[in-house]
Design a protein around this motif. Structure first.
Motif, mmCIF file in Angstrom:
data_model
loop_
_atom_site.group_PDB
_atom_site.id
_atom_site.type_symbol
_atom_site.label_atom_id
_atom_site.label_comp_id
_atom_site.label_asym_id
_atom_site.label_seq_id
_atom_site.Cartn_x
_atom_site.Cartn_y
_atom_site.Cartn_z
ATOM 1 N N PHE A 39 0.833 -1.203 0.000
ATOM 2 C CA PHE A 39 0.000 0.000 0.000
ATOM 3 C C PHE A 39 0.871 1.258 0.000
ATOM 4 O O PHE A 39 0.594 2.233 -0.713
ATOM 5 N N GLU A 42 2.605 1.797 -3.314
ATOM 6 C CA GLU A 42 1.634 2.329 -4.279
ATOM 7 C C GLU A 42 1.420 3.821 -4.052
ATOM 8 O O GLU A 42 1.357 4.602 -5.007
ATOM 9 N N HIS A 85 -6.085 0.544 -6.018
ATOM 10 C CA HIS A 85 -5.668 0.806 -4.637
ATOM 11 C C HIS A 85 -6.902 0.994 -3.751
ATOM 12 O O HIS A 85 -7.007 0.408 -2.672
ATOM 13 N N CYS A 182 -1.178 -1.714 -9.073
ATOM 14 C CA CYS A 182 -1.435 -0.266 -9.070
ATOM 15 C C CYS A 182 -0.091 0.446 -9.124
ATOM 16 O O CYS A 182 0.468 0.839 -8.091
#
Length: 334
Positions: A39, A42, A85, A182
């Motif tokens: 995360f 990204e 995302h 992503c």
């Protein structure tokens, strides 16, 4: 004076807790392959693309040209990857926080903002940047993206770190494999791979025969049959609890962690009432099926919500079937 000291002390404790949560989240994000690691990577990639979009906005305001317009559209195509995302957050984080830990703030507020940003970028993608209106809308949209990145890193992820267990992170990691990249390729988490492999081996230790009126299966055979059907299947019981999703690549992602959770927690606020209405009609007998035709990722799709009833006509759940219709469309166009 004493009251002021107590208030000041309480404020310091609150501040320290926030710092501790952020530090814990930062440490988890440093574990290669951990969901927070991906995360965060990204978000870093999205931040770079946001900076690129900002420079292009300045350029088109000072030196407008078709070439700059084209570059902005290329940049927007990359920024729109944020939809992946946001989908992961919406499927894997928000519902779990709300259903398991009764933390509803992120799902009530951030989820809606995610959808608004995604929809705005989709609208802007085909805009004419010779018109200042669309330049301003793009500037506003990426500003909201920056705010969301800040909230994720400083609020959402620290809360997740505070509550989610190691086993839950393993399951989130496993579910995240189903999503497209992503701007950053999927990163393996060796610790999770080892734990999940052991769990899978343990689950195969015993296998009983499943007897049905029409015949029988082993659990492995039934699983393989359900996964071979050319349709995505979801089933919720009469108490609106997610009971089953078949496996494999899906147009509509289904998080394994959603099993045992109420179906409403898995939907963003803007469509929750529609889901409640459909299931309510199935329970009352007002309807038995709802069919929805749509395009998903450029593919014609039929989504059917079907009331499941026992031999006595008693409602026992709802099944959702998702079928790709591209092959049928090609056949009948011949």
């Amino acid at each position: 004076m004493e009251e002021k000291n107590i208030e000041a002390s309480a404020a310091r404790v609150t501040s320290n807790i926030t710092i501790e949560k952020r530090e814990a989240a930062r440490k988890q994000a440093e574990i290669v392959g951990h969901p927070l690691h991906l995360f965060t990577k990204e978000n870093e990639a999205l931040t770079k693309e946001i900076e690129n979009a900002k420079s292009l906005i300045i350029k088109i305001e000072t030196e407008p040209s078709e070439a700059t317009n084209a570059k902005i559209n290329e940049s927007i195509d990359k920024l729109r990857k944020v939809a992946i995302h946001y989908a992961k957050k919406g499927d894997l984080l928000y519902p779990h926080m709300k259903a398991k830990y009764e933390i509803s703030g992120p799902s009530d507020v951030m989820w809606s903002v995610d959808d608004e940003i995604r929809d705005e970028l989709k609208f802007i993608a085909d805009s004419d940047f010779r018109k200042i209106e669309y330049v301003n809308r793009l500037d506003h949209a990426i500003g909201r993206m920056e705010e969301m990145i800040y909230k994720e890193q400083n609020i959402l992820f620290p809360i997740c770190t505070r509550f989610f267990t190691e086993d839950e992170w393993y399951k989130i990691y496993q579910d995240s494999k189903d999503y497209a990249p992503c701007l950053v390729d999927f990163i393996k988490w060796p610790e999770a791979e080892e734990a999940l492999s052991k769990e899978k081996a343990d689950s195969k230790a015993t296998e009983d025969m499943i007897n049905l009126p029409g015949g029988h299966f082993t659990a492995a055979q039934l699983r393989a049959v359900l996964n071979t059907l050319p349709v995505e299947i979801s089933f919720i019981d009469e108490n609106d609890i997610n009971c089953f999703f078949n496996e494999g690549p899906k147009l509509f992602k289904r998080a394994g962690m959603a099993i045992g959770r109420d179906v409403y927690s898995c939907h963003p606020p803007k469509i929750e009432m529609m889901v409640r209405s459909i299931i309510g009609d199935f329970e009352s007998g007002a309807r038995d099926k709802v069919s929805v035709w749509m395009e998903k990722e450029g593919i014609p799709v039929l989504v059917e919500y079907i009331a499941v009833r026992d031999d006595n006509g008693q409602y026992i759940g709802t099944m959702e079937c998702v079928q790709k219709m591209d092959e049928a469309k090609k056949h009948f166009e011949k």
